[in-house]
Scaffold this motif. Structure first.
Motif, mmCIF file in Angstrom:
data_model
loop_
_atom_site.group_PDB
_atom_site.id
_atom_site.type_symbol
_atom_site.label_atom_id
_atom_site.label_comp_id
_atom_site.label_asym_id
_atom_site.label_seq_id
_atom_site.Cartn_x
_atom_site.Cartn_y
_atom_site.Cartn_z
ATOM 1 N N TYR A 53 39.518 51.484 -50.419
ATOM 2 C CA TYR A 53 39.798 51.929 -51.766
ATOM 3 C C TYR A 53 38.578 52.242 -52.719
ATOM 4 O O TYR A 53 39.008 53.082 -53.506
ATOM 5 C CB TYR A 53 40.553 50.403 -52.513
ATOM 6 C CG TYR A 53 41.784 51.110 -53.264
ATOM 7 C CD1 TYR A 53 42.544 51.769 -53.262
ATOM 8 C CD2 TYR A 53 41.399 51.014 -54.782
ATOM 9 C CE1 TYR A 53 43.376 52.747 -54.206
ATOM 10 C CE2 TYR A 53 41.730 51.092 -55.743
ATOM 11 C CZ TYR A 53 43.288 51.844 -55.574
ATOM 12 O OH TYR A 53 43.909 52.287 -56.891
ATOM 13 N N LYS A 79 56.573 46.409 -46.737
ATOM 14 C CA LYS A 79 55.983 45.730 -47.310
ATOM 15 C C LYS A 79 54.286 46.258 -47.770
ATOM 16 O O LYS A 79 53.982 46.290 -48.968
ATOM 17 C CB LYS A 79 55.246 44.353 -46.610
ATOM 18 C CG LYS A 79 54.565 43.563 -47.711
ATOM 19 C CD LYS A 79 54.067 42.404 -46.545
ATOM 20 C CE LYS A 79 53.361 41.149 -47.342
ATOM 21 N NZ LYS A 79 52.698 40.409 -46.357
ATOM 22 N N PHE A 80 54.162 47.120 -46.417
ATOM 23 C CA PHE A 80 52.973 47.997 -46.803
ATOM 24 C C PHE A 80 52.954 49.245 -48.022
ATOM 25 O O PHE A 80 52.550 49.613 -48.728
ATOM 26 C CB PHE A 80 52.517 48.616 -45.390
ATOM 27 C CG PHE A 80 51.436 49.849 -45.197
ATOM 28 C CD1 PHE A 80 49.614 48.996 -45.819
ATOM 29 C CD2 PHE A 80 51.825 51.092 -44.952
ATOM 30 C CE1 PHE A 80 49.215 49.891 -45.593
ATOM 31 C CE2 PHE A 80 50.886 52.275 -45.501
ATOM 32 C CZ PHE A 80 49.645 51.622 -45.715
ATOM 33 N N HIS A 127 62.506 47.386 -53.799
ATOM 34 C CA HIS A 127 61.787 48.323 -53.059
ATOM 35 C C HIS A 127 61.242 49.389 -52.896
ATOM 36 O O HIS A 127 62.282 49.876 -53.322
ATOM 37 C CB HIS A 127 62.250 47.970 -51.854
ATOM 38 C CG HIS A 127 61.845 46.034 -51.173
ATOM 39 N ND1 HIS A 127 61.057 45.301 -51.377
ATOM 40 C CD2 HIS A 127 62.761 45.619 -50.977
ATOM 41 C CE1 HIS A 127 60.775 44.235 -50.626
ATOM 42 N NE2 HIS A 127 61.973 43.942 -50.973
ATOM 43 N N ASP A 184 55.390 48.937 -50.639
ATOM 44 C CA ASP A 184 55.726 48.803 -50.958
ATOM 45 C C ASP A 184 54.018 48.492 -51.888
ATOM 46 O O ASP A 184 54.596 48.852 -53.672
ATOM 47 C CB ASP A 184 56.436 47.161 -51.410
ATOM 48 C CG ASP A 184 57.674 47.554 -51.101
ATOM 49 O OD1 ASP A 184 58.190 49.123 -51.038
ATOM 50 O OD2 ASP A 184 58.078 46.829 -50.954
ATOM 51 N N VAL A 185 53.303 47.915 -51.774
ATOM 52 C CA VAL A 185 51.488 47.717 -52.315
ATOM 53 C C VAL A 185 51.170 49.312 -52.161
ATOM 54 O O VAL A 185 50.336 49.168 -53.301
ATOM 55 C CB VAL A 185 50.919 46.691 -51.895
ATOM 56 C CG1 VAL A 185 51.417 45.241 -51.478
ATOM 57 C CG2 VAL A 185 50.582 47.496 -50.477
ATOM 58 N N THR A 186 51.434 49.596 -51.598
ATOM 59 C CA THR A 186 50.016 50.931 -51.584
ATOM 60 C C THR A 186 50.721 52.068 -52.838
ATOM 61 O O THR A 186 49.796 52.406 -53.153
ATOM 62 C CB THR A 186 50.316 51.678 -49.656
ATOM 63 O OG1 THR A 186 50.010 50.513 -48.779
ATOM 64 C CG2 THR A 186 48.882 52.837 -49.815
ATOM 65 N N TRP A 244 41.050 51.816 -47.017
ATOM 66 C CA TRP A 244 42.363 51.677 -47.512
ATOM 67 C C TRP A 244 43.516 51.987 -47.040
ATOM 68 O O TRP A 244 44.433 50.760 -47.053
ATOM 69 C CB TRP A 244 42.225 53.136 -48.944
ATOM 70 C CG TRP A 244 43.995 52.509 -49.756
ATOM 71 C CD1 TRP A 244 44.323 51.431 -50.183
ATOM 72 C CD2 TRP A 244 44.488 53.840 -50.363
ATOM 73 N NE1 TRP A 244 45.542 51.701 -51.242
ATOM 74 C CE2 TRP A 244 45.922 53.256 -51.035
ATOM 75 C CE3 TRP A 244 44.214 54.868 -50.107
ATOM 76 C CZ2 TRP A 244 46.518 53.812 -51.587
ATOM 77 C CZ3 TRP A 244 45.115 56.053 -50.622
ATOM 78 C CH2 TRP A 244 46.523 55.685 -51.550
ATOM 79 N N GLY A 267 44.187 48.537 -44.363
ATOM 80 C CA GLY A 267 45.627 47.681 -44.899
ATOM 81 C C GLY A 267 46.484 47.197 -43.967
ATOM 82 O O GLY A 267 47.037 46.076 -44.229
ATOM 83 N N MET A 292 47.705 43.050 -42.948
ATOM 84 C CA MET A 292 49.557 43.271 -43.075
ATOM 85 C C MET A 292 49.974 42.537 -41.660
ATOM 86 O O MET A 292 50.065 41.444 -41.837
ATOM 87 C CB MET A 292 50.025 44.069 -43.039
ATOM 88 C CG MET A 292 50.321 44.565 -44.337
ATOM 89 S SD MET A 292 51.490 44.625 -45.700
ATOM 90 C CE MET A 292 50.653 44.785 -47.348
ATOM 91 N N GLN A 336 52.128 52.355 -55.139
ATOM 92 C CA GLN A 336 51.025 51.547 -56.284
ATOM 93 C C GLN A 336 49.654 51.961 -56.793
ATOM 94 O O GLN A 336 49.201 52.370 -57.637
ATOM 95 C CB GLN A 336 51.150 50.365 -57.147
ATOM 96 C CG GLN A 336 51.128 50.255 -58.362
ATOM 97 C CD GLN A 336 49.930 49.158 -58.432
ATOM 98 O OE1 GLN A 336 49.694 48.643 -57.305
ATOM 99 N NE2 GLN A 336 49.165 48.524 -59.921
ATOM 100 N N GLN A 337 49.308 51.749 -55.399
ATOM 101 C CA GLN A 337 47.294 52.225 -55.468
ATOM 102 C C GLN A 337 47.327 53.435 -55.580
ATOM 103 O O GLN A 337 46.765 53.749 -56.017
ATOM 104 C CB GLN A 337 47.260 50.837 -54.233
ATOM 105 C CG GLN A 337 47.115 49.079 -54.354
ATOM 106 C CD GLN A 337 47.060 49.185 -53.017
ATOM 107 O OE1 GLN A 337 46.473 49.719 -51.924
ATOM 108 N NE2 GLN A 337 46.548 47.286 -52.629
#
Lengths: 95, 252, 328
Positions: free
Chosen positions: C182, C243-244, C272, C246-248, C142, C146, C150, C250-251
Motif C-alpha cells: 500500500y 469483507k475484503f 456493505h 468493504d475494506v479495500t 495491497w 490483503g 482475510m 475505501q483504501q
C-alpha cells in the motif's frame, strides 16, 4: 544414485538466554551441518533466537497417542500434588 | 588523487562489489535446487544489499555533494562502476555461482577484518557489521563446495570446471593500484599481499577437503576496479537502472 | 484463496474411513475446539482434505515468488529492492513451513513437489497473472496479500494443530507485506502523472483476479460445509470476499484511484458494498491451466527442479560417504 528425499530435521530455538529451546518447525537437510544452516536461514530471519538445536526427526522417540489415557490420565487423579489442594487459614503468611 | 578522493573511490568499490554480487544473486531467486537453499541465497543477497547501502551512503557523506545511495546505484554509467570483474560474471549453474561466491567471500572476509582495524571510523564501523554476515556466508559456501566436490562424480567434475573457469578473475582482488595503496598508507587499510596469503591458505584448505584441484595461476583478467568491465555489466545496469533512468528525479 | 482449487470438487474425499463411534468422538473433539495433532486418529477424508489444502497453500507460496521476483532486478531503489527481496523470501519460507505442516500428515515433500510439477496439484489462480509494471508489486502486496490475510487469520485457529501453528508464524511475518504494498502505491499516487497512471493500471488488472482468490460463490462451492464442520474453514468464500471489498474500496479512494467496477456502490442500509459479477469463465480457465502465465510459472519450477537435481544428489552422496567414513 538414489532419488531419496533429503532427511527431515526438527528445529528447536532458544529465543533468549534463560528460556528453554522450543520447537519451531522442521527443515530438510542431507547432513547435520546443513541442517543447522537451513534452520538458521529458515527460522531465525527476524532475530528469533540465540541458540539452535536440530535433530533428525526419525531419532525422536514419541509417546503413542493411543496410550494417552494410560500415560497421562493417572496423574489427573493426584490433585494432592497441586498446592491449591490444601486449605490454609487466613492469617498464615509466607506459605 | 587527493586522500579524500581515494577514500571515496575506495568506499564506492566496496559498495559496487556488494551491489553487483547481490544483483547477480537475486537473478537466482526462485531457481534454487531446494527450498532451504532458496532462503539462504535470499539471506545472503539481503546482506549484500544492506552493505551496499551503507557503503554508498557513507561515500555520499564523504563526498558532500548530496548524492545518496540511489544516485550511486542507479545514475552512474558502466565505466563509473568499480566492482571486481569476478562479481559481474553470469550465474551459470549452481556450482558456478557457488564458486564465485566462495572465492570472493574468502577474500572479502579478510578484507573486512582488516578494515575493522583501519583508522577511518566510518569504514571500520560498516566493516564490523558486515564481517559477521560474511563469516556465516563463508561457512555456508565452503560446506557446499565440499559437498559438490566430494559428492558424485558428476558434481565433482562440474564444480572443478567452475573453479577452473573463474580462477582468472581472482587475480584482480590482490593487485594493489593507486587507490589501494593510498588506503593502506593513509588509514592503515588492508595489505593486499597479506590478505592474499590468508585467502590462499583458506581456499587451498577447502579445495583440498572438496577433493578438488587448485587451478594454476596463469593469465589474470583485471580492470574492474578501474571501471573497465566485461560485456556483462552493461546489461545488468540497463536492467537494474531502467526505471530510474526512464523517470529521472521521481520518488519511488 | 491460496487453496481455492479445493472448491473445484474432489471425488477422492468422499471415501471416509472410521466407525460411526470414531467419527462422532472426532467431531466432539473438534466441536470442543480441541486441536488435532499429527499422530491422533482422524478420518481419512479429514487427512486428505488437509493434505490438499495445505499443499496447495504451500505451492501457492512457492509459485507466488515468481511474479514478484520478476521485479527484483528492476526495483527502482535499493530500499525497495531489499523490501521486495525480504518479502519474496518470506513467501519461500511460508511455503517451507506449510510443506512441513503437510508432511506431518504422512505425505513427503518430494511427493507434493512432484504433484505440483506434473500439474496434478493446484495453486492459487492469482499467480498466473503477469507483473508488467512496477505498480503491480504494490498491487500484489495491497490486494493479493490483503485478500490472503482475510483467509489466513482464521486459519490460525484451524482444528489441525501443525497447520494452525504454521499459520500463526505466517501471519506474524506477513503483517508487513500488505502495508509495504500500500505504501508503495501511495508513493506512486503522490508522484508524477505517469506514476499514478501505473498505479491505476495495476488496480485495473489486479482487482478482479483478487476477488476471484476467494473462490467460487458459496452456492457453487462443493466442500465448504464439511470443511466448516471440521473447522478447517471458518468463514465462507462470499463472507470473506464481501469483507475484503468493504475494506479495500475505501483504501482505493484514499489513494485516489478508481476500482474498475461500474456496478460498485455502497448499500447504505447494510453498510456493505455491492459489486458487479465476477467473470467466472476466466476463473475456471485460469484454474484449468489457461491463464496468461500458467505455463511459464510451471516451467520455471520444473526447470529449477531439474537443474537442481545433480546438486541435491551430490549433497546426499557426500552425506553417505561421510556416514560411511564415520562408521569405518
Amino acid at each position: 544414485m538414489s532419488k531419496q528425499e533429503w532427511p527431515l530435521y526438527e528445529v528447536f530455538i532458544r529465543s533468549k538466554s534463560g528460556l528453554s529451546h522450543r520447537h519451531a518447525g522442521s527443515i530438510h537437510a542431507t547432513d547435520d551441518q546443513m541442517a543447522l544452516d537451513n534452520a538458521r536461514d529458515t527460522y531465525t530471519r527476524r532475530c528469533e533466537g540465540v541458540s539452535l538445536w536440530v535433530v533428525r526427526s526419525d531419532r525422536i522417540i514419541a509417546s503413542d497417542p493411543a496410550e494417552t489415557a494410560a500415560f497421562f490420565e493417572p496423574a489427573e487423579d493426584k490433585i494432592y500434588r497441586h498446592p491449591t489442594f490444601y486449605e490454609i487459614p487466613d492469617g498464615v503468611e509466607n506459605l | 588523487m587527493s586522500n579524500d578522493q581515494a577514500l571515496i573511490n575506495y568506499t564506492l568499490r566496496l559498495a559496487d562489489n556488494a551491489l553487483i554480487l547481490s544483483q547477480r544473486m537475486i537473478e537466482l531467486v526462485a531457481a534454487a535446487p531446494e527450498l532451504e537453499e532458496e532462503l539462504a541465497n535470499a539471506n545472503f543477497a539481503l546482506d549484500f544489499i544492506g552493505q551496499a547501502r551503507l557503503f554508498y551512503s557513507y561515500a555520499g557523506e564523504l563526498e558532500g555533494k548530496g548524492r545518496g545511495e540511489d544516485d550511486f546505484a542507479f545514475m552512474r554509467d558502466e565505466n563509473e562502476f568499480c566492482n571486481l570483474l569476478l562479481l559481474e560474471q553470469p550465474n551459470g549453474h549452481f556450482g558456478d555461482a557457488l564458486v564465485r561466491q566462495f572465492l570472493f567471500e574468502a577474500f572479502y572476509g579478510h578484507l573486512l577484518d582488516a578494515l575493522t582495524h583501519c583508522s577511518d571510523k566510518g569504514l571500520a564501523e560498516i566493516a564490523a557489521r558486515a564481517i559477521k554476515e560474511v563469516k556465516y556466508h563463508c561457512r555456508h559456501s565452503s560446506q557446499w563446495l565440499v559437498r559438490l566436490g566430494d559428492g558424485t562424480e558428476l558434481s565433482h567434475e562440474c564444480v572443478q570446471v567452475s573453479l577452473d573457469d573463474v580462477w582468472r578473475y581472482t587475480g584482480e582482488m590482490f593487485v594493489a593500484d593507486e587507490i589501494d595503496t593510498a588506503i593502506q598508507e593513509n588509514i592503515d587499510g588492508p595489505d593486499l599481499g597479506a590478505i592474499r596469503a590468508l585467502w590462499k591458505r583458506d581456499v587451498e584448505k577447502t579445495v583440498a577437503e572438496a577433493t578438488l584441484r587448485l587451478p594454476v595461476d596463469e593469465w589474470m583478467a583485471s580492470g574492474g576496479k578501474q571501471g573497465q568491465h566485461s560485456e556483462h555489466l552493461g546489461f545488468m545496469l540497463a536492467e537494474m537502472q531502467y526505471l530510474q533512468r526512464s523517470f529521472p528525479g521521481e520518488t519511488w | 484463496m491460496y487453496t481455492q482449487g479445493l472448491d473445484q470438487g474432489d471425488k477422492e474425499t468422499q471415501a471416509s474411513a472410521g466407525t460411526p463411534e470414531q467419527l462422532a468422538a472426532f467431531q466432539e473433539r473438534i466441536d470442543a475446539e480441541e486441536k488435532i495433532e499429527a499422530k491422533d486418529w482422524m478420518p481419512e477424508a479429514y487427512r486428505r482434505t488437509l493434505i490438499r489444502q495445505i499443499s496447495q497453500h504451500a505451492h501457492s507460496e512457492v509459485i507466488g515468488m515468481q511474479p514478484e521476483g520478476n521485479w527484483l532486478t528492476r526495483a527502482p531503489s535499493l530500499k525497495r529492492k531489499a523490501i521486495l527481496l525480504a518479502k519474496v523470501q518470506d513467501e519461500g519460507g511460508h511455503g517451507l513451513y506449510l510443506y512441513s505442516a503437510a508432511e506431518t500428515l504422512g505425505i513427503s515433500r518430494d511427493q507434493m513437489v512432484a504433484d505440483l510439477l506434473s500439474g496434478k496439484a493446484k495453486y492459487s489462480s492469482i499467480f498466473n497473472y503477469p507483473t508488467v509494471n512496477w505498480a503491480d508489486i504494490g498491487a500484489i502486496g495491497w490486494l493479493v496479500d490483503g485478500a490472503a490475510i482475510m483467509n489466513q487469520i482464521p486459519l490460525c485457529r484451524c482444528s489441525y494443530g501443525p497447520y494452525a501453528r504454521a499459520m500463526v508464524r505466517v501471519c506474524k511475518e506477513e503483517s508487513f507485506h500488505q502495508r509495504q504494498g500500500y505504501e508503495l502505491l501511495l508513493t506512486l499516487c503522490r508522484g508524477s502523472a505517469e506514476q499514478k497512471a501505473m498505479a491505476q493500471d495495476a488496480l485495473n488488472r489486479w482487482w478482479w483476479p483478487s476477488l476471484m482468490m476467494f473462490g467460487p460463490n458459496d452456492s457453487e462451492s462443493k466442500h465448504s460445509a464439511q470443511s466448516m464442520a471440521w473447522k478447517i474453514k471458518r468463514f465462507s468464500n462470499d463472507e470473506l470476499r464481501q469483507k475484503f471489498v468493504d475494506v479495500t474500496v475505501q483504501q482505493a479512494e484514499f489513494l485516489g484511484i478508481s476500482v474498475p467496477d461500474p456496478d460498485l456502490k455502497l448499500d447504505k442500509k447494510t453498510g456493505h458494498y455491492t459489486f458487479g459479477e465476477i467473470d467466472w469463465q476466466e476463473f475456471i480457465d485460469v484454474i484449468a491451466g489457461n491463464g496468461p502465465c500458467n505455463k511459464q510459472r510451471l516451467e520455471k519450477r520444473q526447470k529449477a527442479h531439474s537443474d537442481g537435481e545433480w546438486v541435491r544428489e551430490a549433497a546426499q552422496a557426500y552425506a553417505s560417504k561421510q556416514a560411511a567414513r564415520a562408521a569405518a
